[in-house]
Scaffold this active site. Structure first.
Site, PDB file in Angstrom:
ATOM      1  N   ASP A 211       0.796  -1.048   0.039  1.00  0.00           N
ATOM      2  CA  ASP A 211       0.029   0.136   0.082  1.00  0.00           C
ATOM      3  C   ASP A 211       1.003   1.171   0.001  1.00  0.00           C
ATOM      4  O   ASP A 211       1.442   1.514   0.993  1.00  0.00           O
ATOM      5  CB  ASP A 211      -0.802  -0.070   1.143  1.00  0.00           C
ATOM      6  CG  ASP A 211      -1.795   1.148   1.313  1.00  0.00           C
ATOM      7  OD1 ASP A 211      -1.550   2.121   0.403  1.00  0.00           O
ATOM      8  OD2 ASP A 211      -2.816   1.109   2.312  1.00  0.00           O
TER       9      ASP A 211
ATOM     10  N   ILE B  57      -0.070   4.584  -0.837  1.00  0.00           N
ATOM     11  CA  ILE B  57      -0.784   5.828  -0.943  1.00  0.00           C
ATOM     12  C   ILE B  57      -0.289   6.968  -0.587  1.00  0.00           C
ATOM     13  O   ILE B  57      -0.706   8.036  -0.841  1.00  0.00           O
ATOM     14  CB  ILE B  57      -2.147   5.461  -0.549  1.00  0.00           C
ATOM     15  CG1 ILE B  57      -2.288   5.532   1.036  1.00  0.00           C
ATOM     16  CG2 ILE B  57      -3.024   4.351  -1.205  1.00  0.00           C
ATOM     17  CD1 ILE B  57      -3.731   5.313   1.440  1.00  0.00           C
TER      18      ILE B  57
END
Lengths: 427, 475
Positions: free
Chosen positions: B230, B232
């Protein structure tokens, strides 16, 4: 490398005629001037007939829509996290639209609305909310091919097809529902609800008030839900009356908890790219759960803002609805006339973008195989992409779904000629 | 009464956890500089609002990027009809380019591997659906984003097994911790399908160093399990050391690329979570193909795709946005942490993210999660700040809190700091021993602390107040 078993089921469907046809059109799309020998698209449920109206509205109201209150950019204040189930201002606008579309004085309450990124997740979310893995929904056929994905893929919920017959004009038959329900029970399969489409897809039937009442009685008797997919409510043409489930359900009615309406802007407003779907329910528990699930499928905030502006222009909406219906009617009538000239009959449609045509007399063998063979010939020789009834789980072979809302009037004689080329009465 | 499903009636949504209680307190009484100056300040939402004016300016200067403009309306027809789950080619190309830029152009991303989803939330769920069956498990290093419990498990039926990381080594992900977690899962008869790492980390705000990344990749390759990265917060790295992506590591370390998947989004890096742009980038063809079909449940609005394609293709804008965003985050982070240290509050040294991992262990009455909850309630109800308690992130040690600093303007930041300062000064006064205290009526009830109080080595270097020891400032 191990991935999930879910994946194999999903990847399997890629070679169905539905997808093959779409790919062929993509590779070789018909264009009157640039590619007159290309494949004519009759397999995609889109409405290009009234897009110009929406475009004109945008061109005229461009700056207003972009600059919310004159100075501030309308995306200001909404680029941050918003309620996942939609901005209230947009829910109000959508509720108003639904009231306009479905007429008859039914008022849709914005607080009973949950917005989703398209009708596709709306149906999936309802499936997750109304049924557990291993349960089932009854779905009258022929039906929208996408239900396989929306209802089953990730939920583990089953679909039990309840065949409708040409003898009934493929209308909903409560006795057939009852039979299927009982058969399921015997097999140990728990039915949690019925999913209907009204106007129906692919046939285009408008369900009568009587039928809807009978359906509600049936659902009450079995204590199950009704999901009414009404995404073509505004795309009615002809003189029949459209009756929404919302009219059948009284606000104080105890049965209101079992009825859930799915709507969206993809079909009725020709905006499938913008991803706007609606779940309308008077069941607070379902709404509460659905609201939480919209976090996985929320509508982009600037799109909501833009459409709020557009839908708030009620005069535009009124004009759009009327004009769109006229244009659909005209195109439908022309297509049916063209098909009749070739001796191809179809079920009288009251709404939607499809003509449900009977080519059973033209297939080599009265079977799915014969049907698919004809479909292939139509695609490869006639260069028209239609959808064979088996993709819609129709139990009677030889029926074809022909989407007419992506055509222009000039295309009709061309496609008639192409189909004629292919047809050889075999029986 | 007609029944509904277990998913609908159950608690899989996780909203009964304390992480959300603070939100509820905030929603009931949200701070507003003029209308509600005593309201609760939201410091529990990881949102990046520091550079929105940059984006606003660009949108105003490029009316053709918005469909609703005379210049842009010509693209309207194709855009309105475009519902192809492949996504607009120009959108995918622009996103791939952006992802490369954020990683210093040290790697290139293939636009054909980009799959859309309903925000990172939708991306995570989609990846879980693709990689695991109900009852199977992912390993997740703690502390981790509470939303994972919902996003990865609720509808998928997948389990999460924590990889416990500890404060003594700054919550590093060690090989030992990974092995322990894997064994635990096996003992519990859970089939482990993958490991999910968040890099830069939420809630820590730190990045994984090269060594750890290599070790992680080797681990998953050996065990033949998937690695979900992840990333982000990739563009929120505002200070050295430089961000290293999984996409770079797999160029250096031999591994089976079919195991590698990245979850991305524009919500944090660009600060527009309302646009709902989630991305799954997988090196596995079958996963790309399947995810793409599943993306029908969370496609990005074509209007938004069009806008983003234009925006992210503007190299000049992108370069200056990334630089400006880092600058603003750096400044805000520095200001915030410095002010905290002034009142003796330390935090984990971090160089990324939209939050800090605040260390309030010494403020706990006792080393328990109950004490952490007590302290948290005081912070919500008396100090009126919504911060997130470490327990909701599955931190194994009580006393840590995640505090977001990028979702507010300067004025609100000042108000928040003032409240913290006031609270700490009150607290410090209360902690000062009788000898130093001018108020003779003060009763002391914390005899354990006396030794700490007297120890000179714990005095904060920056604080003028000879005071009780809160934590050594770690920044």
């Amino acid at each position: 490398v191990p991935i999930s078993t879910r994946v194999s089921g999903i990847v399997k469907g890629a070679d169905s005629p539905y997808y093959v046809g779409l790919r062929r059109v993509e590779e070789d799309p018909y264009d009157e001037l640039d590619n007159p020998n290309g494949v004519i698209q009759l397999g995609l449920e889109e409405n290009k007939l009234s897009l110009d109206l929406v475009k004109d509205w945008l061109a005229e109201h461009a700056s207003e829509a972009m600059l919310g209150n004159g100075k501030e950019l309308s995306i200001c204040g909404i680029a941050t996290y918003q309620p996942f189930d939609g901005l209230m201002e947009f829910k109000v606008a959508v509720a108003r639209l639904m009231s306009q579309v479905m007429e008859k004085g039914v008022i849709f309450n914005p607080s009973q609305i949950v917005l989703t990124a398209g009708a596709t997740p709306a149906i999936e979310i309802l499936s997750f909310c109304l049924a557990d893995t291993g349960n089932a929904f009854l779905v009258p056929t022929p039906c929208y091919p996408g239900f396989e994905r929306d209802v089953k893929w990730r939920t583990g919920v089953e679909i039990i097809h309840v065949p409708c017959r040409s003898a009934d004009n493929f209308n909903l038959n409560i006795a057939a529902l009852d039979t299927s329900f009982n058969q399921a029970k015997k097999r140990g399969l728990k039915v949690r609800g019925i999913i209907i489409s009204n106007p129906s897809n692919p046939v285009g039937n408008l369900l009568s008030r009587e039928t809807l009442y009978s359906l509600l009685d049936f659902a009450r008797e079995k204590n199950i839900h009704i999901v009414s997919n009404e995404i073509f409510a505004c795309s009615t043409h002809g003189n029949e009356e459209f009756v929404s489930m919302a009219e059948i359900i009284e606000p104080e009615d105890i049965d209101r908890k079992r009825v859930h309406i799915v709507y969206g802007l993809s079909e009725d407003l020709s905006l499938p790219g913008f991803r706007v779907g609606v779940i309308y329910s008077l069941n607070e528990d379902v709404l509460a759960a659905a609201k939480k699930l919209t976090r996985f499928s929320s509508i982009s905030a600037p799109t909501q803002r833009l459409l709020t502006s557009m839908l708030s222009d009620t005069r535009f909406v009124q004009t759009f609805i009327a004009t769109n219906r006229e244009r659909l009617q005209r195109m439908y009538v022309q297509l049916v006339a063209g098909l009749e000239k070739m001796g191809i009959k179809s079920i009288k449609s009251g709404g939607g973008f499809n003509c449900w045509a009977d080519m059973s007399g033209l297939i080599s063998s009265y079977s799915e195989k014969g049907e698919v063979e004809l479909w292939e010939r139509l695609l490869n020789v006639g260069k028209v992409n239609v959808t064979p009834g088996s993709c819609c789980h129709c139990i009677e072979p030889g029926w074809f779904r022909i989407c007419f809302a992506t055509l222009t009037e000039k295309d009709i004689p061309v496609l008639v000629e192409r189909i004629q080329k292919v047809l050889k009465p075999v029986n | 009464m007609v029944a509904i499903s277990k998913i609908a009636t159950g608690n899989g949504h996780g909203e009964n956890s304390p992480y959300f209680d603070g939100w509820k307190a905030y929603e009931a009484n949200p701070f507003h500089p003029t209308d509600r100056p005593d309201g609760v300040i939201q410091m529990g939402l990881a949102e990046n609002q520091l550079c929105f004016n940059f984006i606003e300016k660009w949108v105003m200067q490029h009316p053709e990027a918005s469909l609703c403009s005379a210049e842009g309306v010509d693209r309207f027809k194709e855009t309105a009809l475009f519902q192809d789950y492949h996504g607009m080619p120009e959108f995918r190309q622009a996103v791939a380019k952006f992802m490369g830029k954020v990683r210093g152009d040290r790697v290139k991303f293939d636009p054909d591997r980009i799959v859309m989803s309903g925000g990172a939330t939708g991306a995570h769920e989609m990846v879980a659906f693709c990689l695991a069956d109900p009852g199977e498990a992912f390993l997740v290093p703690t502390p981790y984003y509470p939303g994972f419990d919902r996003d990865l498990r609720w509808r998928t039926g997948v389990e999460l097994v924590p990889v416990v990381c500890e404060s003594w080594n700054n919550f590093k992900i060690t090989r030992h911790a990974l092995e322990t977690a894997y064994e635990k899962a096996t003992e519990a008869n859970l089939r482990v399908k993958g490991l999910l790492i968040t890099n830069p980390s939420n809630p820590l705000g730190t990045i994984l160093d090269r060594e750890t990344l290599r070790s992680v990749v080797k681990f998953i390759d050996e065990k033949n399990i998937h690695l979900i990265g992840d990333e982000i917060y990739a563009a929120t790295v505002f200070m050295e050391p430089e961000f290293v992506s999984i996409s770079e590591i797999i160029e250096e370390v031999e591994c089976n690329r079919d195991l590698i998947h990245i979850v991305y989004s524009l919500s944090k890096d660009m600060g527009f979570p309302g646009f709902r742009v989630g991305i799954v980038y997988s090196y596995n063809d079958a996963v790309v193909s399947c995810a793409r079909k599943m993306s029908s449940f969370g496609l990005v609005s074509s209007q938004t795709q069009h806008l983003i394609a234009s925006m992210l293709s503007d190299d000049e804008f992108v370069d200056s946005f990334i630089a400006e965003s880092k600058e603003q985050l750096f400044k805000r982070h520095k200001y915030f942490t410095w002010n905290l240290s002034q009142v003796g509050i330390g935090s984990l040294k971090s160089n990324a993210g939209l939050f800090i991992w605040m260390d309030l262990r010494k403020l706990l009455k006792e080393k328990t999660f109950e004490a952490e909850m007590d302290l948290w309630r005081v912070i919500i109800n008396e100090v009126k700040l919504n911060v997130s308690p470490g327990s909701s992130f599955h931190c194994n040690e009580p006393g840590w809190f995640r505090v977001c600093f990028a979702n507010m303007d300067d004025h609100t930041m000042e108000v928040a700091l003032l409240r913290i300062r006031t609270f700490m000064l009150k607290h410090n006064e209360a902690m000062v021993p009788r000898k130093l205290c001018r108020r003779s009526s003060l009763k002391l009830s914390f005899s354990r602390r006396r030794d700490d109080l007297m120890s000179p080595s714990i005095m904060s270097p920056h604080s003028p107040i000879p005071q009780s020891p809160l934590v050594r400032a770690r920044t």
